[in-house]
Design a protein around this motif. Structure first.
Motif, PDB file in Angstrom:
ATOM      1  N   ASP A 108       0.917  -1.125  -0.024  1.00 14.18           N
ATOM      2  CA  ASP A 108       0.038   0.230  -0.096  1.00 14.18           C
ATOM      3  C   ASP A 108       0.825   1.243  -0.008  1.00 14.18           C
ATOM      4  O   ASP A 108       1.918   1.400   0.809  1.00 14.18           O
ATOM      5  CB  ASP A 108      -0.850  -0.084   1.309  1.00 14.18           C
ATOM      6  N   HIS A 110       0.165   4.231   1.090  1.00 16.71           N
ATOM      7  CA  HIS A 110      -0.201   5.021   2.189  1.00 16.71           C
ATOM      8  C   HIS A 110       0.589   4.116   3.578  1.00 16.71           C
ATOM      9  O   HIS A 110       0.570   4.529   4.779  1.00 16.71           O
ATOM     10  CB  HIS A 110      -1.724   4.897   2.545  1.00 16.71           C
ATOM     11  N   GLU A 425      -2.399   3.681 -10.236  1.00 15.18           N
ATOM     12  CA  GLU A 425      -3.484   3.863  -9.357  1.00 15.18           C
ATOM     13  C   GLU A 425      -2.939   4.235  -7.963  1.00 15.18           C
ATOM     14  O   GLU A 425      -3.571   5.110  -7.267  1.00 15.18           O
ATOM     15  CB  GLU A 425      -3.990   2.313  -9.180  1.00 15.18           C
ATOM     16  N   GLU A 426      -1.569   3.604  -7.665  1.00 18.92           N
ATOM     17  CA  GLU A 426      -1.148   4.178  -6.349  1.00 18.92           C
ATOM     18  C   GLU A 426      -0.857   5.748  -6.401  1.00 18.92           C
ATOM     19  O   GLU A 426      -0.820   6.514  -5.556  1.00 18.92           O
ATOM     20  CB  GLU A 426       0.020   3.389  -6.005  1.00 18.92           C
ATOM     21  N   SER A 429      -3.999   7.535  -6.039  1.00 19.86           N
ATOM     22  CA  SER A 429      -4.420   7.506  -4.711  1.00 19.86           C
ATOM     23  C   SER A 429      -3.526   8.479  -3.763  1.00 19.86           C
ATOM     24  O   SER A 429      -3.937   9.178  -2.871  1.00 19.86           O
ATOM     25  CB  SER A 429      -4.264   5.915  -4.243  1.00 19.86           C
ATOM     26  N   ASP A 430      -2.312   8.556  -4.052  1.00 20.50           N
ATOM     27  CA  ASP A 430      -1.399   9.263  -2.952  1.00 20.50           C
ATOM     28  C   ASP A 430      -1.429  10.939  -3.411  1.00 20.50           C
ATOM     29  O   ASP A 430      -1.704  11.743  -2.515  1.00 20.50           O
ATOM     30  CB  ASP A 430      -0.080   8.788  -3.288  1.00 20.50           C
ATOM     31  N   PRO A 433      -5.895  12.181  -4.503  1.00 19.90           N
ATOM     32  CA  PRO A 433      -6.830  11.505  -3.820  1.00 19.90           C
ATOM     33  C   PRO A 433      -8.449  11.700  -4.300  1.00 19.90           C
ATOM     34  O   PRO A 433      -9.256  10.889  -3.842  1.00 19.90           O
ATOM     35  CB  PRO A 433      -6.637  11.880  -2.405  1.00 19.90           C
ATOM     36  N   ALA A 438      -7.852   3.889  -6.120  1.00 22.08           N
ATOM     37  CA  ALA A 438      -7.018   3.058  -5.136  1.00 22.08           C
ATOM     38  C   ALA A 438      -6.986   1.456  -5.992  1.00 22.08           C
ATOM     39  O   ALA A 438      -7.568   1.008  -6.894  1.00 22.08           O
ATOM     40  CB  ALA A 438      -7.910   2.887  -4.018  1.00 22.08           C
ATOM     41  N   SER A 442      -5.811  -2.877  -1.972  1.00 20.43           N
ATOM     42  CA  SER A 442      -6.047  -2.070  -1.008  1.00 20.43           C
ATOM     43  C   SER A 442      -7.553  -1.944  -0.624  1.00 20.43           C
ATOM     44  O   SER A 442      -7.779  -1.873   0.687  1.00 20.43           O
ATOM     45  CB  SER A 442      -5.521  -0.646  -1.315  1.00 20.43           C
ATOM     46  N   ARG A 443      -8.368  -1.971  -1.387  1.00 19.62           N
ATOM     47  CA  ARG A 443      -9.644  -1.967  -1.362  1.00 19.62           C
ATOM     48  C   ARG A 443     -10.011  -2.979  -0.745  1.00 19.62           C
ATOM     49  O   ARG A 443     -11.016  -3.263   0.236  1.00 19.62           O
ATOM     50  CB  ARG A 443     -10.332  -1.745  -2.609  1.00 19.62           C
ATOM     51  N   GLN A 461     -12.450   1.760 -12.847  1.00 20.81           N
ATOM     52  CA  GLN A 461     -11.030   2.366 -12.862  1.00 20.81           C
ATOM     53  C   GLN A 461     -10.385   1.667 -14.082  1.00 20.81           C
ATOM     54  O   GLN A 461      -9.730   2.682 -14.781  1.00 20.81           O
ATOM     55  CB  GLN A 461     -10.195   1.929 -11.608  1.00 20.81           C
TER      56      GLN A 461
END
Length: 517
Positions: A108, A110, A425-426, A429-430, A433, A438, A442-443, A461
């Motif tokens: 992840d 995050h 995607e990361e 997401s980072d 947002p 995501a 991670s989901r 997505q």
């Protein structure tokens, strides 16, 4: 209107899902009786149903949240204090110079992680918590032999917890034959079937409800191995630390085209490992067990050194070679009197590490529906119906995702296209947002979003990413190719060499082709 007396709840199965179900029910003032086929699961001598150690599991947000919602904060803290964080996958391979390599792939962006948890300790803590409640009774060595969900009666065979003790082995054997199991009848308001993939509750439930049922086996068997602590191991990897023979904070994968070897850390500094391979590979190794070493060296570089050459052969010979089962069924309930949870409702292959987490989440979702309706038979009937309506599509979805994740674990982790999508995607997401992007992993592992919604969101997505790629790359490339065609046609009319123009168009199309392969 509340019922005149406390709801009588029978829980069949005392594993993690059954124990948590009993805890939820008891917290609501129900009279709870738990019946388990095996002996006390807190006893180390009790044989697991699959005849393997299965000592560690992957615990993620869904399972943690379900236990947190049980109202036992100290229990959750105690469980989490004895887990090991796994921040990502460690991919093991070999370079062109035959050097062993390790590549860490974080789960992840995050920094969230899953946890390796000792199954036996998790089960013990849950059962201890349940047993301490005054309205719960635990019954081990009880086999469900029948259930009438209309008359609300169940029958159990009560088996002796220990074999007869006599000096003569033949007499002991005869005493076991002569001894008849005592059968007891139990009344109930509701049965919670938490008794695994080969569920007796589900078997009897099928006599009362028109249940669609699908069971399948994949062409893959599995066998357990153990990597000892570093002090006892013959080899260590570069990431070894803290007394572990390799990194304790990763789920280790040796990927291959059609088989895979994985390792998960344990609190005693060992790793519980699993070999997954096609049935034909297992059969070949069973015919010629001495080939196990060459098989590992060819497919899983460095893994044999961690397990130990002698231990590799011994463990392959002694540990069972077991199939992987996948079960889907619908509905998960009958009227107000019976419901199945966990593997009894949706056994799945282990490649997403969600089997136990999904089962624990079943408990939270079930009681969320029960709490939303009156505490009566009519209220339960509606609650179980709405529970099935929500849970069946989610159970079917994670079943499919678990099966598909086998490709990701043994092939996707080396796929440039898969890794590119993950990075995109990361990044979104980072850094952006607000897009809501995501990764699927991670989901599934770090949220409580419904599995069916996860699948829909990830598919959406994917369509967006394809559209962006088409708009930002493919359309300009096609336009460029069209310009070359126009130029070639114009050049032909003016006498310029057509060959040169055609070569230009061909080169463009060739480059486009390479970009998409």
């Amino acid at each position: 209107m509340a019922e005149a007396q406390a709801t009588k709840c029978v829980v069949v199965g005392a594993g993690p899902v059954g124990a948590l179900s009993a805890l939820y029910a008891a917290r609501r003032g129900w009279d709870v009786e738990v019946y388990e086929l095996r002996g006390d699961l807190r006893d180390a001598s009790t044989t697991p149903l699959n005849f393997t150690k299965s000592i560690n599991l992957a615990l993620s947000e869904r399972g943690i949240n379900a236990m947190r919602q049980s109202g036992s904060t100290q229990l959750v803290d105690a469980i989490l204090s004895e887990t090991i964080p796994m921040h990502g996958r460690m991919i093991h391979s070999q370079d062109v110079n035959d050097h062993f390599t390790e590549e860490s792939q974080q789960y992840d962006v995050h920094g969230r992680y899953i946890r390796a948890v000792d199954r036996a300790n998790l089960n013990k803590l849950l059962l201890d918590e349940v047993e301490a409640l005054p309205n719960v009774k635990l019954h081990f060595n009880h086999k469900l032999t029948g259930a009438d969900f209309q008359r609300q009666r169940a029958w159990f065979e009560q088996h002796a917890s220990k074999k007869p003790q006599t000096a003569d082995g033949a007499q002991a054997h005869q005493a076991q034959i002569d001894q008849r199991a005592k059968e007891i009848e139990v009344d109930f308001d509701v049965i919670l079937g938490c008794d695994g993939a080969h569920s007796s509750v589900r078997f009897h439930l099928m006599k009362f409800v028109r249940m669609n049922y699908e069971q399948s086996y994949i062409d893959t068997l599995w066998c357990e191995f153990t990597i000892p602590p570093a002090e006892n191991a013959l080899s260590r990897t570069a990431s070894a630390k803290g007394g572990f023979a390799t990194s304790p904070n990763h789920l280790h994968i040796w990927p291959n085209d059609d088989n895979m070897f994985i390792a998960i850390p344990s609190v005693d500094k060992t790793f519980t490992c699993t070999l997954f391979a096609p049935t034909a590979s297992f059969e070949a190794l069973e015919r010629s067990p001495s080939n196990i070493h060459s098989f590992f060296h060819a497919n899983f570089p460095g893994a044999a050194d961690l397990v130990g050459e002698d231990e590799l052969r011994r463990q392959f010979d002694q540990n069972p070679h077991l199939p992987l089962i996948s079960i889907k069924c619908s509905p998960h309930h009958f009227s107000s009197t019976g419901v199945i949870l966990g593997d009894a409702a949706h056994a799945m292959v282990p490649f997403y590490g969600q089997g136990m987490n999904t089962g624990l989440e079943d408990v939270r979702v079930l009681f969320q529906h029960l709490d939303a309706h009156p505490a009566s038979a009519d209220g339960r009937r509606v609650a179980l119906s709405t529970y099935t309506a929500e849970r069946v599509p989610d159970a079917h979805t994670i079943n499919d995702l678990a099966l598909a994740n086998y490709w990701e674990m043994h092939a996707g982790v080396r796929s440039p296209l898969y890794l590119l999508r993950k990075k995109v995607e990361e990044f979104l997401s980072d850094k952006v947002p607000s897009t809501g992007f995501a990764t699927q992993y991670s989901r599934v592992s770090f949220s409580n979003q419904r599995y069916s919604e996860v699948a829909d969101t990830v598919a959406r997505q994917g369509r967006i990413l394809v559209g962006v790629m088409f708009g930002s790359f493919l359309l300009p490339a096609v336009g460029w190719a069209a310009w070359w065609v126009w130029r070639w046609q114009r050049a032909s009319r003016t006498g310029i060499s057509a060959t040169k123009g055609a070569a230009g168009v061909g080169g463009v199309l060739e480059r486009i082709g390479r970009a998409f392969t």
